[in-house]
Design a protein around this motif. Sequence first.
Motif, PDB file in Angstrom:
ATOM      1  N   SER A 116      37.268  46.635  31.874  1.00 34.85           N
ATOM      2  CA  SER A 116      38.306  46.205  30.941  1.00 34.85           C
ATOM      3  C   SER A 116      39.272  47.370  30.715  1.00 34.85           C
ATOM      4  N   ALA A 117      40.305  47.126  29.911  1.00 35.62           N
ATOM      5  CA  ALA A 117      41.222  48.200  29.485  1.00 35.62           C
ATOM      6  C   ALA A 117      41.833  48.959  30.654  1.00 35.62           C
ATOM      7  N   VAL A 118      42.157  48.239  31.727  1.00 30.66           N
ATOM      8  CA  VAL A 118      42.780  48.859  32.899  1.00 30.66           C
ATOM      9  C   VAL A 118      44.285  48.963  32.645  1.00 30.66           C
ATOM     10  N   THR A 119      44.788  50.180  32.568  1.00 29.85           N
ATOM     11  CA  THR A 119      46.248  50.349  32.426  1.00 29.85           C
ATOM     12  C   THR A 119      46.709  51.551  33.250  1.00 29.85           C
ATOM     13  N   VAL A 120      47.935  51.454  33.721  1.00 28.57           N
ATOM     14  CA  VAL A 120      48.620  52.610  34.318  1.00 28.57           C
ATOM     15  C   VAL A 120      49.965  52.708  33.600  1.00 28.57           C
ATOM     16  N   ALA A 121      50.330  53.900  33.155  1.00 29.59           N
ATOM     17  CA  ALA A 121      51.562  54.069  32.379  1.00 29.59           C
ATOM     18  C   ALA A 121      52.766  53.630  33.209  1.00 29.59           C
ATOM     19  N   ARG A 159      53.542  53.971  37.456  1.00 31.23           N
ATOM     20  CA  ARG A 159      53.110  52.757  38.145  1.00 31.23           C
ATOM     21  C   ARG A 159      53.463  52.784  39.631  1.00 31.23           C
ATOM     22  N   ARG A 160      52.727  51.989  40.383  1.00 28.06           N
ATOM     23  CA  ARG A 160      52.917  51.780  41.820  1.00 28.06           C
ATOM     24  C   ARG A 160      52.931  53.082  42.627  1.00 28.06           C
ATOM     25  N   ARG A 161      52.042  53.996  42.215  1.00 27.90           N
ATOM     26  CA  ARG A 161      51.816  55.209  43.020  1.00 27.90           C
ATOM     27  C   ARG A 161      50.378  55.227  43.528  1.00 27.90           C
ATOM     28  N   GLY A 162      49.693  54.101  43.382  1.00 27.64           N
ATOM     29  CA  GLY A 162      48.326  54.023  43.908  1.00 27.64           C
ATOM     30  C   GLY A 162      47.256  54.470  42.922  1.00 27.64           C
ATOM     31  N   LEU A 163      47.610  54.654  41.626  1.00 25.23           N
ATOM     32  CA  LEU A 163      46.583  55.123  40.679  1.00 25.23           C
ATOM     33  C   LEU A 163      45.515  54.063  40.439  1.00 25.23           C
ATOM     34  N   LEU A 164      45.933  52.800  40.287  1.00 26.57           N
ATOM     35  CA  LEU A 164      44.924  51.744  40.110  1.00 26.57           C
ATOM     36  C   LEU A 164      44.034  51.668  41.344  1.00 26.57           C
ATOM     37  N   ARG A 165      44.641  51.734  42.525  1.00 29.15           N
ATOM     38  CA  ARG A 165      43.842  51.629  43.752  1.00 29.15           C
ATOM     39  C   ARG A 165      42.781  52.737  43.783  1.00 29.15           C
ATOM     40  N   SER A 166      43.165  53.970  43.455  1.00 31.43           N
ATOM     41  CA  SER A 166      42.179  55.065  43.464  1.00 31.43           C
ATOM     42  C   SER A 166      41.110  54.854  42.398  1.00 31.43           C
ATOM     43  N   LEU A 216      35.497  40.927  35.509  1.00 28.10           N
ATOM     44  CA  LEU A 216      36.580  41.218  34.561  1.00 28.10           C
ATOM     45  C   LEU A 216      37.351  39.951  34.219  1.00 28.10           C
ATOM     46  N   THR A 217      38.114  40.020  33.121  1.00 30.44           N
ATOM     47  CA  THR A 217      39.095  38.977  32.807  1.00 30.44           C
ATOM     48  C   THR A 217      40.465  39.627  32.988  1.00 30.44           C
ATOM     49  N   VAL A 218      41.458  38.839  33.379  1.00 34.08           N
ATOM     50  CA  VAL A 218      42.685  39.453  33.892  1.00 34.08           C
ATOM     51  C   VAL A 218      43.922  39.155  33.042  1.00 34.08           C
ATOM     52  N   SER A 219      44.841  40.122  33.040  1.00 33.50           N
ATOM     53  CA  SER A 219      46.139  39.897  32.406  1.00 33.50           C
ATOM     54  C   SER A 219      47.068  39.149  33.358  1.00 33.50           C
ATOM     55  N   GLU A 220      46.923  39.443  34.664  1.00 29.10           N
ATOM     56  CA  GLU A 220      47.754  38.806  35.691  1.00 29.10           C
ATOM     57  C   GLU A 220      46.855  38.429  36.850  1.00 29.10           C
ATOM     58  N   SER A 221      47.090  37.255  37.417  1.00 24.77           N
ATOM     59  CA  SER A 221      46.206  36.773  38.499  1.00 24.77           C
ATOM     60  C   SER A 221      46.397  37.541  39.792  1.00 24.77           C
ATOM     61  N   SER A 222      47.534  38.190  39.940  1.00 30.14           N
ATOM     62  CA  SER A 222      47.903  38.727  41.254  1.00 30.14           C
ATOM     63  C   SER A 222      47.326  40.116  41.545  1.00 30.14           C
ATOM     64  N   ILE A 223      46.614  40.717  40.592  1.00 29.49           N
ATOM     65  CA  ILE A 223      46.243  42.127  40.758  1.00 29.49           C
ATOM     66  C   ILE A 223      44.954  42.322  41.575  1.00 29.49           C
ATOM     67  N   TYR A 224      43.904  41.521  41.289  1.00 27.15           N
ATOM     68  CA  TYR A 224      42.559  41.944  41.684  1.00 27.15           C
ATOM     69  C   TYR A 224      42.005  41.373  42.981  1.00 27.15           C
ATOM     70  N   GLY A 225      42.695  40.387  43.578  1.00 24.75           N
ATOM     71  CA  GLY A 225      42.216  39.827  44.843  1.00 24.75           C
ATOM     72  C   GLY A 225      42.071  40.894  45.917  1.00 24.75           C
ATOM     73  N   ARG A 226      43.003  41.826  45.952  1.00 24.28           N
ATOM     74  CA  ARG A 226      42.966  42.873  46.987  1.00 24.28           C
ATOM     75  C   ARG A 226      41.752  43.779  46.826  1.00 24.28           C
ATOM     76  N   PHE A 227      41.124  43.773  45.667  1.00 22.96           N
ATOM     77  CA  PHE A 227      39.920  44.588  45.457  1.00 22.96           C
ATOM     78  C   PHE A 227      38.642  43.769  45.674  1.00 22.96           C
TER      79      PHE A 227
HETATM   80  C1  LIG Z   1      40.615  44.052  33.637  1.00 27.32           C
HETATM   81  C2  LIG Z   1      41.931  44.380  32.968  1.00 27.32           C
HETATM   82  O1  LIG Z   1      42.001  45.268  32.196  1.00 27.32           O
HETATM   83  S1  LIG Z   1      43.303  43.447  33.363  1.00 27.32           S
HETATM   84  C3  LIG Z   1      44.688  44.362  32.784  1.00 27.32           C
HETATM   85  C4  LIG Z   1      45.573  44.970  33.848  1.00 27.32           C
HETATM   86  N1  LIG Z   1      46.564  45.810  33.176  1.00 27.32           N
HETATM   87  C5  LIG Z   1      47.779  45.350  32.758  1.00 27.32           C
HETATM   88  O2  LIG Z   1      48.152  44.210  32.963  1.00 27.32           O
HETATM   89  C6  LIG Z   1      48.623  46.333  31.982  1.00 27.32           C
HETATM   90  C7  LIG Z   1      50.032  46.470  32.582  1.00 27.32           C
HETATM   91  N2  LIG Z   1      49.998  46.845  33.998  1.00 27.32           N
HETATM   92  C8  LIG Z   1      49.573  48.048  34.442  1.00 27.32           C
HETATM   93  O3  LIG Z   1      49.093  48.858  33.677  1.00 27.32           O
HETATM   94  C9  LIG Z   1      49.701  48.403  35.908  1.00 27.32           C
HETATM   95  O4  LIG Z   1      50.862  47.784  36.402  1.00 27.32           O
HETATM   96  C10 LIG Z   1      48.505  47.959  36.785  1.00 27.32           C
HETATM   97  C11 LIG Z   1      47.225  48.595  36.228  1.00 27.32           C
HETATM   98  C12 LIG Z   1      48.332  46.456  36.795  1.00 27.32           C
HETATM   99  C13 LIG Z   1      48.740  48.416  38.224  1.00 27.32           C
HETATM  100  O5  LIG Z   1      48.664  49.828  38.326  1.00 27.32           O
HETATM  101  P1  LIG Z   1      49.401  50.649  39.516  1.00 27.32           P
HETATM  102  O6  LIG Z   1      48.881  52.040  39.472  1.00 27.32           O
HETATM  103  O7  LIG Z   1      50.846  50.419  39.421  1.00 27.32           O
HETATM  104  O8  LIG Z   1      48.809  49.926  40.815  1.00 27.32           O
HETATM  105  P2  LIG Z   1      48.736  50.600  42.262  1.00 27.32           P
HETATM  106  O9  LIG Z   1      49.980  51.404  42.511  1.00 27.32           O
HETATM  107  O10 LIG Z   1      47.453  51.305  42.449  1.00 27.32           O
HETATM  108  O11 LIG Z   1      48.769  49.304  43.148  1.00 27.32           O
HETATM  109  C14 LIG Z   1      47.691  48.898  43.975  1.00 27.32           C
HETATM  110  C15 LIG Z   1      48.110  47.623  44.660  1.00 27.32           C
HETATM  111  O12 LIG Z   1      48.190  46.574  43.681  1.00 27.32           O
HETATM  112  C16 LIG Z   1      49.514  46.011  43.689  1.00 27.32           C
HETATM  113  N3  LIG Z   1      49.826  45.699  42.303  1.00 27.32           N
HETATM  114  C17 LIG Z   1      49.772  46.538  41.272  1.00 27.32           C
HETATM  115  N4  LIG Z   1      50.091  45.897  40.139  1.00 27.32           N
HETATM  116  C18 LIG Z   1      50.349  44.611  40.477  1.00 27.32           C
HETATM  117  C19 LIG Z   1      50.745  43.484  39.746  1.00 27.32           C
HETATM  118  N5  LIG Z   1      50.925  43.544  38.412  1.00 27.32           N
HETATM  119  N6  LIG Z   1      50.914  42.330  40.411  1.00 27.32           N
HETATM  120  C20 LIG Z   1      50.723  42.267  41.754  1.00 27.32           C
HETATM  121  N7  LIG Z   1      50.346  43.327  42.498  1.00 27.32           N
HETATM  122  C21 LIG Z   1      50.165  44.485  41.861  1.00 27.32           C
HETATM  123  C22 LIG Z   1      50.396  47.070  44.267  1.00 27.32           C
HETATM  124  O13 LIG Z   1      51.551  46.523  44.824  1.00 27.32           O
HETATM  125  C23 LIG Z   1      49.476  47.692  45.310  1.00 27.32           C
HETATM  126  O14 LIG Z   1      49.402  46.834  46.429  1.00 27.32           O
HETATM  127  P3  LIG Z   1      49.141  47.407  47.900  1.00 27.32           P
HETATM  128  O15 LIG Z   1      48.022  48.384  47.799  1.00 27.32           O
HETATM  129  O16 LIG Z   1      48.808  46.182  48.686  1.00 27.32           O
HETATM  130  O17 LIG Z   1      50.429  48.077  48.284  1.00 27.32           O
END
Ligand SMILES: CC(=O)SCCNC(=O)CCNC(=O)[C@H](O)C(C)(C)COP(=O)(O)OP(=O)(O)OC[C@H]1O[C@@H](n2cnc3c(N)ncnc32)[C@H](O)[C@@H]1OP(=O)(O)O
Length: 431
Positions: A106-111, A115-122, A141-152
């Motif tokens: 939970s509580a996954v955030t990147v400032a 953003r989009r520098r690969g911090l979430l991926r790492s 986990l439960t998600v804020s956006e559907s598009s984030i976690y499939g790649r993981f």
């Molecule tokens: C379980 C939970 O806590 S759910 C809550 C998730 N957090 C939020 O919604 C808070 C607001 N958002 C954020 O803090 C950030 O945008 C995050 C955490 C979602 C993404 O962090 P980033 O460091 O920008 O992601 P990172 O650069 O590592 O991206 C990894 C991959 O995910 C993709 N991605 C990242 N965020 C998103 C998004 N919101 N929608 C779709 N794809 C995304 C990137 O394009 C990248 O794809 P690739 O590896 O295929 O090129």
Amino acid sequence: MSQLRHDAEFDPTMVTEITDRGYTVQRANVSRELMDAWRSVVSRGFLDSEPTDEQLAAFFDRNKDYRLIGIYDPQAAVPEMPVATLGAWGARLTVPGGELESFAVSAVTVAPTHRRRGLLRSLLGGELRAAAHAGFPIASLTVSESSIYGRFGFAPAALAADAEISVRQAGWIGPEPDGRIDFLTREQGRAVADELHERVRAGRPGEVDHRAGAWDYTFGTMPAVEKAGAIRVVQYRSPAGQVDGLAVYTVTENETNFPDSTLNLQRFIAATDDAYPALWRFLLSLDLIGTIRASELSIDEPLWWMIADRRAARVSVLDHHYLRVLDVAAALEARRYDRTDELVLDVSDPLGIAGGRFHLTTAESGAATVRPAESSATPDVELGIAELSAMLLGGVSAVTLARAGRLRSPDPERVARLFAGTVTPQLSFWY
Ligand SMILES: CC(=O)SCCNC(=O)CCNC(=O)[C@H](O)C(C)(C)COP(=O)(O)OP(=O)(O)OC[C@H]1O[C@@H](n2cnc3c(N)ncnc32)[C@H](O)[C@@H]1OP(=O)(O)O
């Protein structure tokens, strides 16, 4: 419940990836100052306002033992504020006929500045490897956006229904059990909720146990909860005197038309087939309430069969509980199956954590054994770890996934029959 201790080792690849960029990574739950900064950053990440001192103190008290991670940028103007956060703990996840210990995230955030520098991926990649290394068979986990976690490798395994019910249109045709409904104080509700939730959880795939401190948010039983006084609690007691159900709600008054006020159902916990209709019937009979809004319901609620006019309930379906298998054999062996069969599964994993070729055998007792398959064995199904995670609870059919091009099998009906469940998966809250 065992927990991934907050002093468990970080994944070395994650540390290298982060330090190579000039950042540091560390646990935030080592001091009150770091915890406060971490909590403030999570609030900002989820678009909330700055937490009050009271909220920070309550958070500190309730989360010292969880795994709270921050990535820090020494060049930032406020270097003690993390630029990325993640929280995790060990949760008990119900699967058909059994349970698994899940690495709940939970509580996954990147400032926004990073953003989009690969911090979430790492961070998430590293934490999933660390969890697998620590012996967790699954992550959730439960998600804020559907598009984030499939790649993981995550996929929605339990959907949720949101409903808006027009009270006067609904009409009750369901059972009318004996037993009684009484109002409780919020503290009384808090005292019985966990035991009730655990009774429900045991039989409902997709539910996880509730973190102890989180009940205080539900019931407003700590000083930091805003508008706690608006929370109402009722219980159902059976004729034998047993507390079998609980409903927690608030009301939004319609100031221009009182009888058209709205009840917002916060939690509904019914541990018996009497408590369920008794509580719903009570809610649907409240004076001055024109509409009930409820969320995180099952997509297969008995309630829809207890009202005379189905169209009184407008229902929308959302993806809700995402799972990610970390150990295929342990995850498949944890659940029960309603038929005997043998399947060879070829599972691919984009992160290289859990893939491979597995031989699943199910017995008359419902138990399964999984062993590595011979490399010469022809797979009965080829699928990704996300698709396997989606099917684990029985919430989606292999036939549907095959038609969507998400798995390959010469006989998807056979795979679907083996993975089918009798109880629709549900998770009745967010975490
Ligand atoms: C379980 C939970 O806590 S759910 C809550 C998730 N957090 C939020 O919604 C808070 C607001 N958002 C954020 O803090 C950030 O945008 C995050 C955490 C979602 C993404 O962090 P980033 O460091 O920008 O992601 P990172 O650069 O590592 O991206 C990894 C991959 O995910 C993709 N991605 C990242 N965020 C998103 C998004 N919101 N929608 C779709 N794809 C995304 C990137 O394009 C990248 O794809 P690739 O590896 O295929 O090129």
